[in-house]
Design a protein around this motif. Structure first.
Motif, PDB file in Angstrom:
ATOM      1  N   THR A  33     -41.108  76.173  14.752  1.00 44.28           N
ATOM      2  CA  THR A  33     -42.573  76.213  14.873  1.00 44.28           C
ATOM      3  C   THR A  33     -43.031  76.035  16.318  1.00 44.28           C
ATOM      4  N   GLY A  34     -42.173  75.428  17.162  1.00 41.43           N
ATOM      5  CA  GLY A  34     -42.544  75.127  18.540  1.00 41.43           C
ATOM      6  C   GLY A  34     -42.828  73.646  18.759  1.00 41.43           C
ATOM      7  N   LYS A  35     -42.985  72.891  17.671  1.00 40.58           N
ATOM      8  CA  LYS A  35     -43.288  71.459  17.791  1.00 40.58           C
ATOM      9  C   LYS A  35     -42.046  70.577  17.619  1.00 40.58           C
ATOM     10  N   GLU A  36     -40.937  71.177  17.197  1.00 36.34           N
ATOM     11  CA  GLU A  36     -39.763  70.366  16.891  1.00 36.34           C
ATOM     12  C   GLU A  36     -39.306  69.526  18.082  1.00 36.34           C
ATOM     13  N   ALA A  37     -39.145  70.157  19.224  1.00 39.93           N
ATOM     14  CA  ALA A  37     -38.653  69.432  20.408  1.00 39.93           C
ATOM     15  C   ALA A  37     -39.645  68.362  20.849  1.00 39.93           C
ATOM     16  N   HIS A  38     -40.936  68.659  20.727  1.00 39.30           N
ATOM     17  CA  HIS A  38     -41.976  67.693  21.108  1.00 39.30           C
ATOM     18  C   HIS A  38     -41.895  66.451  20.231  1.00 39.30           C
ATOM     19  N   TYR A  39     -41.738  66.651  18.919  1.00 38.32           N
ATOM     20  CA  TYR A  39     -41.666  65.502  18.010  1.00 38.32           C
ATOM     21  C   TYR A  39     -40.352  64.745  18.186  1.00 38.32           C
ATOM     22  N   ALA A  96     -34.374  70.403   8.350  1.00 39.60           N
ATOM     23  CA  ALA A  96     -34.462  69.157   9.113  1.00 39.60           C
ATOM     24  C   ALA A  96     -33.521  69.211  10.304  1.00 39.60           C
ATOM     25  N   GLY A  97     -33.381  70.381  10.885  1.00 44.55           N
ATOM     26  CA  GLY A  97     -32.529  70.523  12.056  1.00 44.55           C
ATOM     27  C   GLY A  97     -31.115  70.912  11.710  1.00 44.55           C
ATOM     28  N   TYR A 151     -40.621  67.221  10.072  1.00 42.85           N
ATOM     29  CA  TYR A 151     -42.082  67.076  10.004  1.00 42.85           C
ATOM     30  C   TYR A 151     -42.794  68.230  10.710  1.00 42.85           C
ATOM     31  N   ALA A 152     -42.229  68.693  11.811  1.00 43.06           N
ATOM     32  CA  ALA A 152     -42.801  69.854  12.489  1.00 43.06           C
ATOM     33  C   ALA A 152     -42.804  71.070  11.560  1.00 43.06           C
ATOM     34  N   GLN A 153     -41.739  71.227  10.790  1.00 43.06           N
ATOM     35  CA  GLN A 153     -41.657  72.339   9.849  1.00 43.06           C
ATOM     36  C   GLN A 153     -42.669  72.177   8.710  1.00 43.06           C
ATOM     37  N   LEU A 154     -42.789  70.960   8.200  1.00 40.57           N
ATOM     38  CA  LEU A 154     -43.695  70.718   7.080  1.00 40.57           C
ATOM     39  C   LEU A 154     -45.143  71.004   7.449  1.00 40.57           C
ATOM     40  N   SER A 169     -46.154  73.351   9.115  1.00 37.19           N
ATOM     41  CA  SER A 169     -46.339  74.809   9.063  1.00 37.19           C
ATOM     42  C   SER A 169     -45.868  75.399   7.736  1.00 37.19           C
ATOM     43  N   LEU A 170     -45.724  74.556   6.717  1.00 38.45           N
ATOM     44  CA  LEU A 170     -45.149  75.028   5.453  1.00 38.45           C
ATOM     45  C   LEU A 170     -45.937  76.180   4.840  1.00 38.45           C
ATOM     46  N   THR A 171     -47.250  76.084   4.828  1.00 38.97           N
ATOM     47  CA  THR A 171     -48.061  77.147   4.221  1.00 38.97           C
ATOM     48  C   THR A 171     -47.866  78.465   4.943  1.00 38.97           C
ATOM     49  N   GLU A 172     -47.851  78.426   6.254  1.00 44.73           N
ATOM     50  CA  GLU A 172     -47.633  79.632   7.060  1.00 44.73           C
ATOM     51  C   GLU A 172     -46.248  80.224   6.782  1.00 44.73           C
ATOM     52  N   ILE A 173     -45.248  79.354   6.737  1.00 45.77           N
ATOM     53  CA  ILE A 173     -43.880  79.810   6.483  1.00 45.77           C
ATOM     54  C   ILE A 173     -43.781  80.459   5.110  1.00 45.77           C
ATOM     55  N   GLN A 174     -44.357  79.806   4.112  1.00 48.85           N
ATOM     56  CA  GLN A 174     -44.294  80.328   2.752  1.00 48.85           C
ATOM     57  C   GLN A 174     -44.994  81.678   2.619  1.00 48.85           C
ATOM     58  N   ASN A 175     -46.148  81.804   3.250  1.00 49.78           N
ATOM     59  CA  ASN A 175     -46.893  83.068   3.160  1.00 49.78           C
ATOM     60  C   ASN A 175     -46.097  84.230   3.743  1.00 49.78           C
ATOM     61  N   ARG A 176     -45.436  83.989   4.873  1.00 42.85           N
ATOM     62  CA  ARG A 176     -44.661  85.056   5.496  1.00 42.85           C
ATOM     63  C   ARG A 176     -43.454  85.421   4.637  1.00 42.85           C
ATOM     64  N   ARG A 177     -42.777  84.418   4.108  1.00 50.31           N
ATOM     65  CA  ARG A 177     -41.612  84.690   3.280  1.00 50.31           C
ATOM     66  C   ARG A 177     -42.005  85.466   2.022  1.00 50.31           C
TER      67      ARG A 177
END
Length: 379
Positions: free
Chosen positions: A10-16, A185-186, A244-247, A249-257
């Motif tokens: 998502t781009g937030k993983e490294a930040h978190y 979770a990585g 948590y970074a993935q969660l 964006s869960l809605t976005e991820i699900q919609n694309r899949r």
């Protein structure tokens, strides 16, 4: 080459992860673990959500909580990953394998009751491809016979049965955050869902290496010690931060899949109508979380040819499970091998197509056209 899977960032993983590192609490059960727990409990109404180091570890915790004794019998679908059975083998249970449905790989509820004996203690259901088993039938059987139900919802994040989130229906639910799942979770990670309040305290103790450490950190006791069995089921804060970074964006991820899944389904319908392949069956009681797109070929030989043809044309497609009742381990410990024809048919004919967030529309179309080309040349 179009890969079979590619984990999405998502781009937030490294930040978190940076935040977790500099918060000085890396060993787990810190702020990001709590954020993940809160996410699952608030979004899905789970009574208790507990992050684990893997989906396999969530299953192992469930097996301990079912209080398995040597010789207890556990009914498990044969068409599943080995962890669904191995978690109970480790508790010295006897595994009794069940067949799949005719029209989908999930356990056939109409074949469960005949497998129950006075030693049966647990029914394990696997929601294959994130599509629910027929839980009303299964829960009715379990209640009438006084059995635990463990939902192996490894592939079933954000999927539902008659409006109820998968993992929340049986006594325990187990989810995977392996890198092949919708969110990760990585690389590794899991979740144990506890649906009966009487098991929550023991679940936390098992989670914390058999100690009441979680109660100590909540100020409920003035010291903690060894009070039960357990293991290192608690993941680090780095894994929790990644998840948590993935969660978020869960809605976005699900919609694309789902868009990709629908494109495959629409693009291959004509081949199914002509009888060349069979596409996934989504029962009316289930939702589709687009964990995977699979189809079944007419024979093992045809599937082998199709996988090779796709690879030659730059597409990595794969088959999935081998029937566990035919595994070397099971045959080594059991003299009688059951006849589970539906499991064996799916093991021989099911093929999984590439499906991941960054898969481009033109790549999906390329895969569809490659499959159509295979059948045009073959016939």
């Amino acid at each position: 080459m179009i890969p079979f899977n590619k984990p999405f960032l998502t781009g937030k993983e490294a930040h978190y992860i940076y935040q977790a590192v500099y918060a000085g609490k890396l060993s787990g059960n810190g702020e990001f673990t709590k954020k993940c727990h809160d996410f699952f409990e608030s979004r899905y109404g789970f009574k208790k959500a507990i992050l684990t180091t893997s989906g396999s570890d969530a299953l192992e915790m469930a097996a301990i909580l079912c209080n398995i004794n040597p010789g207890d019998e556990v009914i498990v679908p044969s068409y599943t990953f080995v962890s669904s059975a191995l978690a109970f083998v480790r508790e010295r249970a006897k595994i009794v394998f069940a067949d799949s449905c005719d029209d989908n790989p999930n356990i056939d509820p109409d074949k469960i009751e005949s497998l129950i004996t006075d030693k049966t203690k647990v029914i394990v259901v696997v929601h294959y491809a994130g599509v629910s088993c027929d839980m009303d039938k299964i829960m009715d059987i379990a209640h009438r016979h006084g059995l635990f139900v463990v939902e192996d919802a490894a592939q079933a994040i954000d999927s539902f049965y008659k409006g109820r989130p998968l993992g929340s229906i049986g006594d325990f639910g187990c989810v995977s955050f392996h890198e092949t799942k919708n969110v990760t979770a990585g690389g590794e990670g899991g979740l144990l869902i506890v649906n009966d309040e009487q098991y929550i305290r023991r679940a936390e103790i098992i989670w914390e290496k058999g100690t009441n450490r979680a109660e100590f950190f909540r100020g409920m006791v003035n010291k903690y010690g060894w009070v039960d069995t357990g293991s290192s089921f608690l993941p680090s804060e780095i894994n929790a931060a990644f998840l948590y970074a993935q969660l978020e964006s869960l809605t976005e991820i699900q919609n694309r899949r789902r868009d990709i899944w629908n494109a495959y389904n629409n693009g291959l319908k004509d081949l199914a109508l002509e009888g060349f392949v069979k596409l996934p069956n989504i029962p009316s009681y289930a939702t589709n979380n687009a964990h995977m797109f699979y189809m079944t070929c007419r024979s093992l030989e045809e599937r082998t040819e199709l996988i090779a043809f796709l690879k030659e044309n730059g597409v990595l497609a794969v088959f999935h499970y081998l029937s566990l009742h035919l595994s070397e381990f099971y045959k080594r410990h059991n003299n009688i091998i059951p006849n589970l024809s539906n499991c064996d048919r799916f093991a021989d004919t099911l093929i999984r197509l590439p499906l991941f967030y960054e898969l481009k529309n033109e790549e999906v179309e390329y895969v569809i056209n490659a499959i159509r080309d295979f059948y045009e040349k073959k016939h």
